[in-house]
Design a protein around this motif. Structure first.
Motif, PDB file in Angstrom:
ATOM      1  N   ALA A  93       0.820  -1.302   0.031  1.00 41.15           N
ATOM      2  CA  ALA A  93      -0.224  -0.027  -0.020  1.00 41.15           C
ATOM      3  C   ALA A  93       0.874   1.265   0.017  1.00 41.15           C
ATOM      4  N   GLU A  96       1.933   2.185  -3.672  1.00 41.08           N
ATOM      5  CA  GLU A  96       0.833   2.507  -4.361  1.00 41.08           C
ATOM      6  C   GLU A  96       0.574   4.015  -3.984  1.00 41.08           C
ATOM      7  N   VAL A  97       0.762   4.438  -2.421  1.00 46.10           N
ATOM      8  CA  VAL A  97       0.264   5.741  -2.262  1.00 46.10           C
ATOM      9  C   VAL A  97       1.319   6.671  -2.936  1.00 46.10           C
ATOM     10  N   GLY A 100       0.542   7.102  -6.183  1.00 45.86           N
ATOM     11  CA  GLY A 100      -0.684   8.069  -6.461  1.00 45.86           C
ATOM     12  C   GLY A 100      -0.269   9.575  -6.072  1.00 45.86           C
ATOM     13  N   LEU A 103       1.653  10.775  -9.125  1.00 46.66           N
ATOM     14  CA  LEU A 103       0.770  10.857 -10.114  1.00 46.66           C
ATOM     15  C   LEU A 103      -0.006  12.325 -10.182  1.00 46.66           C
ATOM     16  N   ASN A 104      -0.375  12.442  -8.919  1.00 47.78           N
ATOM     17  CA  ASN A 104      -1.087  13.871  -8.655  1.00 47.78           C
ATOM     18  C   ASN A 104      -0.649  15.030  -8.445  1.00 47.78           C
TER      19      ASN A 104
ATOM     20  N   ASP B 273      -7.850  10.658 -11.176  1.00 47.72           N
ATOM     21  CA  ASP B 273      -6.316  10.212 -10.869  1.00 47.72           C
ATOM     22  C   ASP B 273      -6.337  10.142  -9.453  1.00 47.72           C
ATOM     23  N   THR B 274      -7.153  10.640  -8.578  1.00 46.57           N
ATOM     24  CA  THR B 274      -6.738  10.706  -6.893  1.00 46.57           C
ATOM     25  C   THR B 274      -7.468   9.372  -6.457  1.00 46.57           C
ATOM     26  N   GLN B 276      -6.310   6.199  -6.646  1.00 53.49           N
ATOM     27  CA  GLN B 276      -5.397   5.347  -5.886  1.00 53.49           C
ATOM     28  C   GLN B 276      -4.820   5.998  -4.308  1.00 53.49           C
ATOM     29  N   VAL B 277      -4.762   7.073  -4.426  1.00 50.93           N
ATOM     30  CA  VAL B 277      -4.542   7.711  -3.169  1.00 50.93           C
ATOM     31  C   VAL B 277      -5.669   7.427  -2.467  1.00 50.93           C
ATOM     32  N   TRP B 280      -5.785   3.650  -1.276  1.00 50.88           N
ATOM     33  CA  TRP B 280      -4.687   3.025  -0.887  1.00 50.88           C
ATOM     34  C   TRP B 280      -4.186   3.774   0.469  1.00 50.88           C
ATOM     35  N   GLY B 281      -4.504   5.173   0.449  1.00 50.60           N
ATOM     36  CA  GLY B 281      -4.316   5.947   1.885  1.00 50.60           C
ATOM     37  C   GLY B 281      -5.410   5.394   2.809  1.00 50.60           C
ATOM     38  N   LEU B 283      -6.514   2.179   3.233  1.00 55.57           N
ATOM     39  CA  LEU B 283      -5.676   0.918   3.474  1.00 55.57           C
ATOM     40  C   LEU B 283      -4.644   1.033   4.379  1.00 55.57           C
ATOM     41  N   LEU B 284      -3.808   2.139   4.059  1.00 60.09           N
ATOM     42  CA  LEU B 284      -2.656   2.398   5.159  1.00 60.09           C
ATOM     43  C   LEU B 284      -3.267   2.831   6.475  1.00 60.09           C
TER      44      LEU B 284
END
Lengths: 306, 305
Positions: A93, A96-97, A100, A103-104, B273-274, B276-277, B280-281, B283-284
């Motif tokens: 994770a 991935e963060v 992400g 990417l932003n 685009d956001t 994923q953040v 996964w955010g 999840l973390l």
């Protein structure tokens, strides 16, 4: 030296450093499936400093490495609250963060990527890989390396012996993160372009497989794993077409033979992984093997040290 | 109105995540094994289904409605593949000399299978996304400005049915009792007469069935399949499972729906685009603040995998 071999040597050097970066947490018994995240931090740190402030290469790579190392240090505390499968998921994770966030972010070019003006020759990456290899071998021979091995083999007993297991594991993540960041910085300057798609989840999986297949007990493991799997695709590039045309020749098929699909090399990597886990799950190179080769253990005193 | 539509889409997408997340949670809950082949099994059902629908079924089975038959074979293939995975990952657990990463062996082999299966499909069918034929009529209902696709409703119903059935299987049946005994303590279960070598493959068959159905439903609902389709769905299903709590089926259901809703809401408010953040955010955060998730037990996944 031709450009082809220079390119291969560069990738090989980067992969070896990257593999050592993942090896250090794994050597303390912590699987790290977030390698791409650390590598991305190093690569983007170096790329950003080089593109925006035109800083010299040693500074950009150094800062990228430092940032990745500090990230590893800081993330290790919450990460190590989790264990087993949770740790694997948390590192995954984390990567991935990171991907992400990059990417932003407009600063880091988002999905467009960043181009890196300063170029480094293949010598630099190779020398860096040599230095890192020597460093990790040295590290594993120190008392600190001994505690890492102990934590890898049995955490509870190591703790009972008065070793600060948590400290060792945090150090593993921090130094490992810095090495992965170094690999990223070298990547950025060697290929002059970074985009976040090159730091995806598969990269984390590949590098962890390099380390586990090479063996996590000695510093030889990642070296062997990374070298074998970086050179394997190159070897297959020549072997596979020859193999295919000879099979066609046996089958009596005439005419030109199309080159086999590039994906075969990943099929082979996967199949080797499965086979290794069945036959020799400790990895290719184990402590026992190293001792035998260096004549520190004879074939007869089996079990004396094991 | 748009927001309600988005919420509905979130639930529909979430139902795909739910099915895959239940497969993940089942292998973790019973076998303590994070099975990374699950996204590939999902993809396999969709891709094999597409290939059979595209090139025609063997044995002259292609009739006017060949796509449901093709998807059925896709599901069968993914169940068979899952059994192969069991044969080569879970049966080998021990290292010769003790090693604290020993528990990771099945996980690492399943990563190997992920690479093998996905790349074999790439070699066979190319890397491009393919359009799945699916039902020929446009089955969209318009209820007061909200668009509902009938296949999606059907799949939502199917998902509920599967989860209820699975809960019944685990709670009431003899197999379920065996599975729960293995989850508690494999050695003790073995001594008390649970034939581990017979019961464990059932988990993998269920895994293959769940992933295959999810892949088939995805192919029908979204009309597109590709060798990469499992990666995104699989990782989000993992997120859903963790949020709901490892080893809990209803947790996986709730977590999958939450992830689907969060995905659609982030797209609605912040753009694609956001996602994923956000996912996964979440999840973390769950892992750090409440590792057992919403419904999970403390014991699962704590020590060894």
């Amino acid at each position: 030296m031709s450009g082809y071999w220079a390119g291969i040597l560069t990738i090989l050097a980067i992969n070896i450093i990257f593999a050592y970066g993942i090896f250090l947490p794994v050597a303390t018994g912590q699987l790290n499936l977030g390698g791409a995240g650390f590598q991305a931090i190093g690569a983007y740190g170096a790329a950003f400093l080089s593109a925006s402030f035109a800083l010299p290469v040693p500074v950009t790579i150094g800062v990228g490495m430092l940032v990745a190392g500090i990230t590893g240090y800081l993330i290790a505390f919450p990460l190590l609250r989790t264990r087993g499968v949770y740790l694997v998921l948390a590192t995954f994770a984390f990567a991935e963060v990171v991907a992400g966030l990059i990417l932003n972010s407009d600063t880091f070019g988002g999905a467009m990527g960043l181009s890196v003006p300063a170029f480094i020759d293949w010598h630099v990456a190779v020398i860096a890989a040599a230095v890192v290899t020597v460093f990790v071998f040295y590290l594993m021979s120190t008392r600190f390396g001994l505690t890492m091995r102990a934590a890898h083999d049995d955490e509870v007993v190591t703790d009972l012996m008065g070793v600060n297991v948590r400290g060792v594991q945090v150090a593993g993540f921090a130094i490992g993160g810095a090495l992965a960041g170094l690999a990223g910085g070298l990547y950025a300057h060697s290929f002059n372009f970074v985009e976040i798609q090159s730091f995806n989840a598969l990269v984390s999986i590949y590098v962890l497989l390099y380390v586990l297949l090479g063996g996590t007990q000695t510093a030889w493991g990642p070296l062997a794993g990374a070298t074998f799997f970086t050179l394997l695709p190159e070897a297959l590039r020549t072997v596979l077409p020859a193999l295919k045309s000879s099979i066609y020749w046996f089958a009596g098929v005439e005419g030109p033979v199309a080159a086999p699909d590039d994906s075969w090399r990943f099929v082979i990597l996967g199949a080797l992984t499965i086979a290794m886990m069945v036959l020799r799950p400790e990895g290719l190179i184990t402590r026992t093997l190293v001792e035998r080769i260096s004549f520190r253990r004879s074939n007869t005193d089996k079990g004396a040290l094991a | 109105m748009l927001l309600i539509q988005q919420l509905l889409n979130g639930v529909m997408l979430g139902s795909v995540y739910v099915t895959v997340a239940v497969a993940f949670t089942l292998t973790i809950g019973v076998l303590n094994f994070l099975n990374f082949t699950i996204p590939t099994l999902f993809m396999l059902a969709g891709m094999i289904g597409w290939a059979l629908a595209y090139w025609g079924l063997p044995f002259g089975l292609s009739g006017p409605l060949s796509w449901p038959m093709a998807l059925f074979f896709g599901v069968v293939v993914s169940i068979l593949a899952s059994l192969v995975v069991e044969r080569f990952t879970f049966r080998y657990l021990k290292t010769k000399y003790g090693d604290s990463t020993e528990h990771a062996i099945p996980l690492v082999s399943s990563l190997g299978f992920l690479l093998v299966l996905e790349n074999l499909v790439r070699i066979g069918y190319g890397t491009d996304a393919q359009r799945f034929p699916g039902p020929s009529h446009d089955l969209t209902m318009n209820i007061g400005g909200i668009f509902v696709r009938i296949p999606q409703l059907v799949s939502l119903f199917l998902v509920v049915l599967i989860v209820v059935g699975l809960t019944w299987l685990l709670k009431r049946s003899r197999i379920g009792r065996g599975l729960r005994a293995i989850a508690e303590n494999p050695d003790a279960a073995n001594i008390l007469g649970v034939d581990t070598r017979r019961v464990v493959p059932i988990v993998f068959m269920l895994t293959g069935l769940l992933c295959g159905l999810a892949g088939a439903l995805f192919a029908v609902n979204y009309g597109e399949v590709s060798p990469q389709m499992g990666e995104d769905i699989g990782t989000k299903a993992i997120a859903g499972m963790v949020v709901g709590g490892l080893g809990s089926i209803w947790g996986a259901v709730l977590g999958g729906l939450i992830v689907g809703l969060i995905e659609m809401l982030t797209i609605h408010f912040f753009g694609a685009d956001t996602v994923q953040v956000a996912v996964w955010g979440l999840l973390l955060l769950t892992l750090f603040v409440r590792p057992q998730g919403l419904f999970g037990h403390n014991s699962i996944g704590k020590g060894k995998l």
